[in-house]
Scaffold this active site. Structure first.
Site, PDB file in Angstrom:
ATOM      1  N   ARG A 239       0.850  -1.190   0.000  1.00  0.00           N
ATOM      2  CA  ARG A 239       0.000   0.000   0.000  1.00  0.00           C
ATOM      3  C   ARG A 239       0.883   1.237   0.000  1.00  0.00           C
ATOM      4  O   ARG A 239       1.970   1.237   0.594  1.00  0.00           O
ATOM      5  CB  ARG A 239      -0.844   0.076   1.277  1.00  0.00           C
ATOM      6  CG  ARG A 239      -2.167  -0.655   1.241  1.00  0.00           C
ATOM      7  CD  ARG A 239      -3.160   0.005   0.281  1.00  0.00           C
ATOM      8  NE  ARG A 239      -4.415  -0.715   0.248  1.00  0.00           N
ATOM      9  CZ  ARG A 239      -4.666  -1.781  -0.513  1.00  0.00           C
ATOM     10  NH1 ARG A 239      -3.731  -2.260  -1.305  1.00  0.00           N
ATOM     11  NH2 ARG A 239      -5.855  -2.362  -0.498  1.00  0.00           N
ATOM     12  N   GLU A 268      -2.311   8.001  -4.181  1.00  0.00           N
ATOM     13  CA  GLU A 268      -2.695   7.465  -5.505  1.00  0.00           C
ATOM     14  C   GLU A 268      -4.010   8.081  -5.969  1.00  0.00           C
ATOM     15  O   GLU A 268      -4.889   8.272  -5.139  1.00  0.00           O
ATOM     16  CB  GLU A 268      -2.945   5.947  -5.383  1.00  0.00           C
ATOM     17  CG  GLU A 268      -1.726   5.133  -5.411  1.00  0.00           C
ATOM     18  CD  GLU A 268      -2.043   3.646  -5.133  1.00  0.00           C
ATOM     19  OE1 GLU A 268      -3.172   3.186  -5.433  1.00  0.00           O
ATOM     20  OE2 GLU A 268      -1.160   2.979  -4.609  1.00  0.00           O
ATOM     21  N   HIS A 286      -0.920   0.302  -9.585  1.00  0.00           N
ATOM     22  CA  HIS A 286      -1.689  -0.534  -8.646  1.00  0.00           C
ATOM     23  C   HIS A 286      -2.406  -1.672  -9.389  1.00  0.00           C
ATOM     24  O   HIS A 286      -3.635  -1.787  -9.359  1.00  0.00           O
ATOM     25  CB  HIS A 286      -2.686   0.333  -7.846  1.00  0.00           C
ATOM     26  CG  HIS A 286      -3.090  -0.297  -6.546  1.00  0.00           C
ATOM     27  ND1 HIS A 286      -3.327   0.428  -5.402  1.00  0.00           N
ATOM     28  CD2 HIS A 286      -3.304  -1.598  -6.209  1.00  0.00           C
ATOM     29  CE1 HIS A 286      -3.672  -0.392  -4.419  1.00  0.00           C
ATOM     30  NE2 HIS A 286      -3.662  -1.623  -4.890  1.00  0.00           N
TER      31      HIS A 286
HETATM   32  C1  GLV Z   1      -5.319  -4.491  -3.716  1.00  0.00           C
HETATM   33  O1  GLV Z   1      -4.530  -3.644  -3.495  1.00  0.00           O
HETATM   34  C2  GLV Z   1      -6.051  -5.216  -2.721  1.00  0.00           C
HETATM   35  O2  GLV Z   1      -5.945  -4.884  -1.529  1.00  0.00           O
HETATM   36  O3  GLV Z   1      -6.768  -6.149  -3.090  1.00  0.00           O
END
Ligand code: GLV
Length: 331
Positions: A239, A268, A286
């Protein structure tokens, strides 16, 4: 009357059809990003909401939805949801664990290899017409095989990453809130538990796979980057916010570490623009779980949780088992 749900973002049409068989559905196939006020307004009369990791469910948003009984996140991470506020309000919260473990582990390796072997940098150089001859020292990178991999955050995805390292004859060291069982360590390429500083000093490459929380905020900042080897690659598939991006940019610019592979960023999608001018970082938007099969599995997992939650069953991936459902009964 059928329960009403909001699907807050665009999703596979067959998943909408599946949900529409049970619910009165408001969807958002134009994929507009709702403001916090709009989201609160849209869920005011809803019994359930299907969101992705990009939508924030704050205490205020939850309080604005008196009928809401379930928040189903199409993501494994759930730092976008105030779970304590949901629990206090009697609202179930679910995520999509497991279905993305292997795909996300693949992505971590893609980033490590791309950064260590300077793949995107090489491709940009080639596309720019710079390739006139082979040279003995052109675009030299770091080896992955035989190196020591440090994994911070050794949950299901971290362990899947560790298992893949066997094929590269690597040593694995890890740091985690709690130590794995000896069986789990053996299954994760005999991963060895170490303190965070030791991991940063010893690992040839470091991967971050831990959930975001107030405790994991800036797990990697200037002091941690200073401990890493100058030849090391840092991979973040966890993250944004786990890494202090400004400190990482300084370290990459000064070549205090060799490179980074990043799928997640602070703020983001408005990542720090300084990343864009650095050649020793591989940047992806991401997409850790973004294979066709896995995104379908995640969407269906979130849908199954929503269907179970609103039909009186315990959803398979309930995060707040302590939730008191009587608080919203009759709502
Ligand atoms: C993606 O980042 C998730 O947490 O599934």
């Amino acid at each position: 009357m059928r329960p009403k749900i909001l699907i807050a973002r665009a999703v596979f049409p067959d998943v909408i059809e599946r949900l529409a068989a049970t619910f009165e559905v408001e969807s958002n196939q134009e994929d507009r990003i709702y403001s916090a006020a709009e989201l609160a307004e849209k869920i005011r009369d809803k019994d359930g909401v299907f969101i992705t990791g990009s939508e924030r469910m704050t205490a205020e948003t939850i309080a604005a939805a008196p009928r809401l009984k379930a928040i189903c996140n199409m993501a494994v991470g759930y730092n976008n949801i105030d779970v304590d506020a949901a629990t206090a309000a009697g609202v179930m919260v679910t995520n999509t664990p497991d279905v993305l473990n292997q795909t996300t582990a693949d992505m971590a390796w893609a980033l490590l290899m791309a950064a260590a072997r300077r793949i995107t940098e090489s491709e940009h150089w080639l596309r720019a017409g710079n390739w006139k001859k082979w040279t003995y020292d052109g675009l030299l990178g770091a080896d992955i095989h035989g190196s020591t991999l440090g994994i911070i955050g050794m949950g299901r995805i971290g362990q899947a990453i560790a298992r893949r390292s066997m094929g590269f004859d690597m040593q694995v060291i890890y740091h985690n809130r709690s130590r794995l069982t000896p069986q789990q360590e053996a299954h994760a390429n005999n991963a060895r538990y170490v303190g965070k500083d030791e991991l940063l000093k010893t690992a040839d490459h470091v991967m971050l796979v831990l959930p975001y929380s107030a405790q994991s905020h800036h797990t990697i900042a200037g002091a941690e980057l200073a401990l890493m080897k100058p030849t090391a690659i840092l991979v973040n598939i966890a993250r944004g916010g786990i890494v202090d991006d400004a400190a990482l940019i300084d370290a990459l610019r000064a070549h205090r570490i060799a490179g980074a592979g990043l799928d997640v960023f602070e703020n983001e999608p408005a990542l720090n623009p300084a990343f864009l001018s650095l050649s020793n970082v591989v940047l992806t938007p991401h997409i850790g779980s973004a294979s066709e099969a896995t995104r379908r599995a995640m969407a269906n997992c979130a849908a199954a949780n929503l269907i179970a939650a609103l039909s009186g069953a315990v959803p398979p991936n309930l995060l707040n088992a302590a939730v008191d459902l009587t608080l919203r009964q009759g709502a």
